[in-house]
Every structure is written in C-alpha cells, then in structure tokens.
Write an enzyme that holds these catalytic residues in place. Structure first.
Site, mmCIF file in Angstrom:
data_model
loop_
_atom_site.group_PDB
_atom_site.id
_atom_site.type_symbol
_atom_site.label_atom_id
_atom_site.label_comp_id
_atom_site.label_asym_id
_atom_site.label_seq_id
_atom_site.Cartn_x
_atom_site.Cartn_y
_atom_site.Cartn_z
ATOM 1 N N ASN A 1 49.555 38.842 37.840
ATOM 2 C CA ASN A 1 49.138 37.734 38.692
ATOM 3 C C ASN A 1 47.953 38.075 39.587
ATOM 4 O O ASN A 1 47.242 37.178 40.038
ATOM 5 C CB ASN A 1 50.331 37.283 39.552
ATOM 6 N N LEU B 1 50.941 32.332 44.425
ATOM 7 C CA LEU B 1 51.894 32.166 43.338
ATOM 8 C C LEU B 1 52.779 33.397 43.170
ATOM 9 O O LEU B 1 53.971 33.284 42.884
ATOM 10 C CB LEU B 1 51.136 31.868 42.042
ATOM 11 N N ASP C 1 46.886 50.542 43.563
ATOM 12 C CA ASP C 1 45.508 50.143 43.264
ATOM 13 C C ASP C 1 45.472 49.818 41.779
ATOM 14 O O ASP C 1 45.460 50.712 40.935
ATOM 15 C CB ASP C 1 44.543 51.275 43.608
ATOM 16 N N THR D 1 47.738 27.015 47.339
ATOM 17 C CA THR D 1 47.923 28.392 47.787
ATOM 18 C C THR D 1 46.723 28.778 48.652
ATOM 19 O O THR D 1 45.923 27.924 49.029
ATOM 20 C CB THR D 1 48.013 29.349 46.578
ATOM 21 N N SER E 1 45.856 33.464 33.745
ATOM 22 C CA SER E 1 44.440 33.148 33.604
ATOM 23 C C SER E 1 44.128 31.995 34.554
ATOM 24 O O SER E 1 44.533 32.021 35.725
ATOM 25 C CB SER E 1 44.110 32.795 32.151
ATOM 26 N N LYS F 1 38.327 34.996 33.255
ATOM 27 C CA LYS F 1 39.538 34.301 32.847
ATOM 28 C C LYS F 1 39.533 33.978 31.356
ATOM 29 O O LYS F 1 40.591 33.923 30.722
ATOM 30 C CB LYS F 1 39.737 33.045 33.691
ATOM 31 N N THR G 1 53.933 44.403 43.565
ATOM 32 C CA THR G 1 52.824 45.248 43.977
ATOM 33 C C THR G 1 51.851 44.526 44.897
ATOM 34 O O THR G 1 51.683 43.310 44.833
ATOM 35 C CB THR G 1 52.031 45.772 42.766
ATOM 36 N N TYR H 1 33.700 34.068 37.248
ATOM 37 C CA TYR H 1 35.149 33.844 37.291
ATOM 38 C C TYR H 1 35.635 33.303 35.954
ATOM 39 O O TYR H 1 36.643 33.760 35.409
ATOM 40 C CB TYR H 1 35.487 32.871 38.420
#
Length: 279
Positions: free
Chosen positions: A85, A16, A58, A185, A136, A154, A34, A150
């Site tokens: 992201n 994304l 980083d 993706t 999220s 989120k 980045t 996970y």
C-alpha cells in the site's frame, strides 16, 4: 472472516493502510504493519496487543524489508497476505520534475513494492499459499493531465502484477492489483503528495489540473473504510479478481479508457497490419 491469517501491510500509518490495519485487528487477524515512523503508526492504530506488530522499515532498502518480513514470520509463524500500500503522489509535467524527484517516486511506488514481493515470496512459496495485493491507482489505467510520473509508476505496478499472477499461480499464490479512484484520505495533502518545485508558466493545463484535484481534498466521494472492507472481502474469495477497481470514478474512467483504446486501435488497423512481410 473464517480463519486467522497473518497480514503484512505497508504504508500503514495513514489513509487506506490505516483503515485496513484497524479493520483487520478488529476481525481478530494478525497484522504486521510497516511505517518509516513507528511512533506515528502505533499512535494511529491505538493497539498494543499480541496480534499487532508495528515495524519501522525503509521499503526502498532490500535488507530492511527482509528483516521486517522475518520479524513478522517469527512472531506469527506465517505470512499469508501481503498488501503493498505504501506510496505517494507526484504532480508535474515531465519537464518540470527533476531526475531525482522522478527516481525517488519510482523507488517508493515501484521498487519498494518489488522489494516486498521479492523478499516475501519465499515464505508464500514454502507454504504453497498466499495472496499479494498491490495498490495501483486509476491513474495507472486512465491518467490525467499533470500526473505523468505518477501515472508511469502506477502503470508499472499494474504490469508487474499481471505477470506476477501468472508466475506464481502454480504455487497456489493469488495476486490482485487494486486501482482506486479518489478516496477521502490524506492523499491530497503535502504529507502524501509532492508537487513540482519548478513550475513552468507555459504549462497552464497542468496548473489547472492540479488546482482541480487539490480542491477535491476532503470532498472525495470514496469512503476508505468501505475500500478497506472490499479488499479484505476478496481475500476470502476462492477465486479473487486479478483486477479490482474501487470507486465509481475509477469504474467510469477505466471504461472510458477502454473506449479510447478500442477506437485508436481500430482506426489504425490497416496500417498496423501492413507491417508484415508480404505473403
């Protein structure tokens, strides 16, 4: 897009994030993007113009984040939109995932986001404008079996975004937390998804859940280009949403979760209300 803005996008070398960067550059926007791997980033974006600033950073290191934002501001003269992201998935039950694996997941999915917000806000406050978009997941609203850590990360992104929106409203800064469903993706590939290296046989439901999700790879219903366009669209809105679901699956899961919560709260209403001092 009506005016040129400067966008700071993390995790921009794939998925994304990459779709966002490409669409923004095509629209004539300034983009600081980045990645840990700057060569991969520049190759993937395929642009070397003055409006594109690839930065190796980083995100778990506060000083590295501060330097990246300073570079972006120095080149473009402002930072108008921050899109957090960067992140990755992690699968396994709590018992199966080590402390190290769990903490690293929070470092990237939560604390990196906090680093960018903490170091980016001084620029936005000074301008008395800006928009922070935190990515999220629908897993942060309606998690599935086998994705406990996970989901927890989120959930945290949603919680911090909700309060952040109130905290910065008086500065003219807007906040949106995005909860995507399954998009086509690289998220379900090894480069974006860590699975437990210590599977326990008794957790058959967890294994079944992982198998189901991994089979979706390449067949997800969500179009990342449309998701990127939707996020760009809300920045142009005078009153952008605090919450944005992306994908039919995300919409359906979110409303099923609302139903579950409503039923649970109502079922135990008497017990809930019985815990106060007697009048």
């Amino acid at each position: 897009m009506e005016s040129q803005k400067t966008w700071f996008v993390t995790g921009a070398s794939k998925g994304l994030g990459l779709s966002l960067v490409k669409q923004l550059l095509e629209a004539g926007q300034n983009v600081a993007a980045t990645s840990r791997n700057i060569d991969e980033l520049t190759k993937s974006v395929g642009s070397s113009g003055a409006s594109f600033l690839p930065i190796s950073v980083d995100l778990t290191n506060e000083e590295s984040v501060a330097e990246a934002l300073e570079k972006a501001n120095a080149q473009f003269g402002s930072i108008d939109v921050i899109i957090n992201n960067a992140g990755y998935g992690i699968g396994g039950s709590i018992e199966e995932l080590t402390d190290e694996e769990t903490r690293l997941s929070f470092d990237v999915n939560v604390f990196a986001t906090l680093n960018v917000i903490r170091k980016g806000l001084p620029y936005l406050r000074k301008q008395r404008s800006g928009h922070i978009i935190n990515i999220s997941s629908i897993a942060g609203i309606a998690p599935g079996t086998g994705w406990s850590v996970y989901a927890a990360a989120k959930y945290a992104v949603i919680g911090l975004s909700e309060v952040l929106a109130d905290d910065v409203k008086s500065f003219g800064i807007k906040v949106t937390v995005v909860a995507p469903g399954a998009f086509r993706t690289s998220f379900l590939t090894p480069e974006s998804l860590v699975m437990t290296s210590n599977p326990i046989q008794e957790y058959q439901a967890v294994r079944d859940s992982h198998t189901k999700y991994l089979k979706m790879d390449g067949n997800q219903a969500g179009d990342p280009e449309k998701a990127a366009a939707a996020m760009i669209q809300i920045v142009a809105e005078q009153n952008p949403p605090l919450y944005l679901l992306l994908g039919n699956d995300a919409y359906e899961r979110a409303f099923k979760k609302i139903e579950v919560l409503t039923n649970a709260y109502e079922k135990w209403e008497d017990l809930t209300k019985s815990t106060g001092f007697d009048a």
